[in-house]
Design an enzyme around this catalytic site. Structure first.
Site, PDB file in Angstrom:
ATOM      1  N   SER A 147      -6.456  -4.110  14.715  1.00 28.35           N
ATOM      2  CA  SER A 147      -5.821  -3.501  15.878  1.00 28.35           C
ATOM      3  C   SER A 147      -6.784  -3.189  17.017  1.00 28.35           C
ATOM      4  CB  SER A 147      -5.079  -2.235  15.455  1.00 28.35           C
ATOM      5  OG  SER A 147      -5.964  -1.303  14.840  1.00 28.35           O
TER       6      SER A 147
ATOM      7  N   CYS B 209       0.864  -1.174   0.000  1.00 32.06           N
ATOM      8  CA  CYS B 209       0.000   0.000   0.000  1.00 32.06           C
ATOM      9  C   CYS B 209       0.901   1.225   0.000  1.00 32.06           C
ATOM     10  CB  CYS B 209      -0.930  -0.015   1.203  1.00 32.06           C
ATOM     11  SG  CYS B 209      -2.356   1.108   1.025  1.00 32.06           S
TER      12      CYS B 209
ATOM     13  N   CYS C 285      -0.240   4.187   1.894  1.00 31.16           N
ATOM     14  CA  CYS C 285      -0.704   5.147   2.905  1.00 31.16           C
ATOM     15  C   CYS C 285       0.359   5.507   3.931  1.00 31.16           C
ATOM     16  CB  CYS C 285      -1.969   4.642   3.583  1.00 31.16           C
ATOM     17  SG  CYS C 285      -1.803   3.048   4.411  1.00 31.16           S
TER      18      CYS C 285
ATOM     19  N   ARG D 239      -3.370   2.885  12.929  1.00 33.40           N
ATOM     20  CA  ARG D 239      -2.896   4.138  12.356  1.00 33.40           C
ATOM     21  C   ARG D 239      -1.843   4.794  13.250  1.00 33.40           C
ATOM     22  NH1 ARG D 239      -8.750   5.919   9.775  1.00 33.40           N
ATOM     23  NH2 ARG D 239      -8.658   4.343   8.114  1.00 33.40           N
TER      24      ARG D 239
ATOM     25  N   CYS E 116      -4.060   6.133   0.235  1.00 31.16           N
ATOM     26  CA  CYS E 116      -3.536   4.896  -0.347  1.00 31.16           C
ATOM     27  C   CYS E 116      -3.258   5.017  -1.842  1.00 31.16           C
ATOM     28  CB  CYS E 116      -4.515   3.758  -0.102  1.00 31.16           C
ATOM     29  SG  CYS E 116      -4.886   3.491   1.650  1.00 31.16           S
TER      30      CYS E 116
ATOM     31  N   GLU F 281     -16.693  -7.408  -4.912  1.00 35.97           N
ATOM     32  CA  GLU F 281     -15.262  -7.177  -4.739  1.00 35.97           C
ATOM     33  C   GLU F 281     -14.486  -8.490  -4.846  1.00 35.97           C
ATOM     34  OE1 GLU F 281     -13.507  -4.529  -4.550  1.00 35.97           O
ATOM     35  OE2 GLU F 281     -14.841  -2.892  -3.974  1.00 35.97           O
TER      36      GLU F 281
ATOM     37  N   ARG G  38     -11.220   7.589   3.978  1.00 42.94           N
ATOM     38  CA  ARG G  38     -10.976   6.598   2.919  1.00 42.94           C
ATOM     39  C   ARG G  38     -12.271   5.973   2.415  1.00 42.94           C
ATOM     40  NH1 ARG G  38      -5.913   4.402   6.389  1.00 42.94           N
ATOM     41  NH2 ARG G  38      -4.404   5.954   5.664  1.00 42.94           N
TER      42      ARG G  38
ATOM     43  N   LYS H 268     -12.301  -4.922   2.260  1.00 43.62           N
ATOM     44  CA  LYS H 268     -11.731  -4.068   3.313  1.00 43.62           C
ATOM     45  C   LYS H 268     -12.672  -2.898   3.534  1.00 43.62           C
ATOM     46  CE  LYS H 268      -7.543  -1.502   4.565  1.00 43.62           C
ATOM     47  NZ  LYS H 268      -6.196  -1.089   4.122  1.00 43.62           N
TER      48      LYS H 268
ATOM     49  N   LYS I 220     -11.434  -7.789   6.107  1.00 43.32           N
ATOM     50  CA  LYS I 220     -10.856  -6.908   7.123  1.00 43.32           C
ATOM     51  C   LYS I 220     -11.812  -5.763   7.396  1.00 43.32           C
ATOM     52  CE  LYS I 220      -6.833  -3.993   8.105  1.00 43.32           C
ATOM     53  NZ  LYS I 220      -5.571  -3.413   7.618  1.00 43.32           N
TER      54      LYS I 220
ATOM     55  N   TYR J  71      -2.513  -9.983  15.976  1.00 41.26           N
ATOM     56  CA  TYR J  71      -1.461  -9.527  16.872  1.00 41.26           C
ATOM     57  C   TYR J  71      -1.353 -10.424  18.096  1.00 41.26           C
ATOM     58  CZ  TYR J  71      -2.144  -5.498  13.876  1.00 41.26           C
ATOM     59  OH  TYR J  71      -2.273  -4.686  12.770  1.00 41.26           O
TER      60      TYR J  71
END
Length: 331
Positions: free
Chosen positions: A281, A121, A123, A212, A131, A240, A224, A202, A255, A320
């Site tokens: 996150s 990406c 961004c 971020r 992006c 998509e 976005r 997404k 996502k 994570y």
């Protein structure tokens, strides 16, 4: 007429051994992809304030993290770069000596068997935080992300990542035609065997806030929503995914994952490609915050969530929590 007492569903729940025998879904180390944030500098291992237990690593501190990941048996990492310099076109994203490219080459010397998934990406590499390429219409006083010019830069980034040794290219930009452009670029450069893990579905989600902070990728203006999906839409996710399959994607991704398990199930029921759930996150940070207060059992909540992703149809999970999960499974 009632089938009770002949049918007693509780019979198969009467012991741990029986429950294990009839369990329909399970999470293993082979399901997990662990995200890593790499940055410039020296002796950097800085905890991300909004993501306890997740760090920025400079290249000279990265090996210790890679050794730990390999020792746990995790077989894939998702690599994010936090560059020193940014510009309007995100040129460090496709610089052969960019931070992701440098980290990839190093990881391959330390752990050649570890799969490197390169997030593709712009961004975190652009000074505006979007992006793609920005076009400013002075007459209208409006700035837009231009789709087709962005594809060229994204393709250059993907090829440079493959040249550095990335095993899988994971474009996350949500430009129309991005899989097609990147597939053509990889093939033309001789990387026809490098698969594409597309961020197919997404959403323009509120669950990305801590990321971020981690990637330093907050948009400097606007949002976005013109390229990421509306959280209210599910059927659009099928369009998509179908586009990406037709363009040559090798994996599909949803996502965020937790609030979109219905979308995971829709894709699983219709398509045969490996399906990836991104446990993002804020999903991570909310659990960590609640656990720190003693309000929840972190281990139990995380493992239940992971099984939920598998039950919804995910084959792979980016999380994570990956290192924690492996330790819990091994305990």
């Amino acid at each position: 007429m009632s089938s009770f007492p002949i049918i007693r569903n509780r019979r198969l729940r009467s012991s741990a051994a029986l429950r294990n025998l009839v369990r329909e879904n399970a999470v293993t180390v082979n399901d997990l992809i662990y995200p890593i944030f790499v940055t410039h500098g020296t002796n950097v291992k800085d905890e991300i304030s909004s993501m306890p237990g997740v760090y920025h690593f400079s290249l000279d501190r990265l090996e210790e993290e890679i050794r730990e990941i390999v020792a746990l048996g995790i077989q894939a990492v998702l690599l994010f770069g936090v560059p020193h310099d940014k510009d309007a076109h995100g040129s460090s994203a496709y610089d052969p000596n960019g931070i992701v490219q440098q980290a990839t080459r190093l990881i391959k010397t330390w752990a050649p068997q570890l799969l490197i998934v390169a997030d593709t990406c712009l961004c975190q590499f652009t000074d505006h935080g979007h992006c793609g390429v920005i076009h400013v219409d002075e007459a209208k006083g409006k700035a837009d992300v231009k789709n087709d010019p962005s594809l060229e830069l994204l393709t250059r980034a993907a090829v440079s990542q493959a040249e550095a040794g990335a095993d899988i290219i994971a474009p996350s930009n949500m430009m129309d035609g991005f899989v097609h452009a990147i597939r053509q670029g990889l093939d033309a450069a001789g990387y026809e065997d490098v698969p594409i893990m597309s961020y197919s579905v997404k959403y323009a989600s509120s669950f990305y806030g801590p990321f971020r902070d981690a990637a330093h990728s907050t948009p400097q203006f606007g949002d976005r929503k013109t390229y990421q999906m509306d959280p209210a839409n599910a059927r659009e996710a099928l369009r998509e995914a179908e586009s990406d399959i037709a363009e040559g994607a090798d994996f599909l991704m949803v996502k965020p994952a937790l609030a979109y398990m219905d979308v995971l199930r829709m894709l699983r029921d219709r398509y045969q490609l490996p399906l990836v759930a991104y446990n993002v996150s804020a999903e991570y940070s909310m659990v960590k915050a609640a656990a720190a207060q003693g309000w929840i059992d972190e281990r139990a909540v995380v493992l239940e969530t992971m099984v939920g992703f598998k039950r919804a149809g995910a084959d792979l999970i980016i999380t994570y929590f990956a290192k924690d999960i492996v330790r819990w499974l091994q305990a």
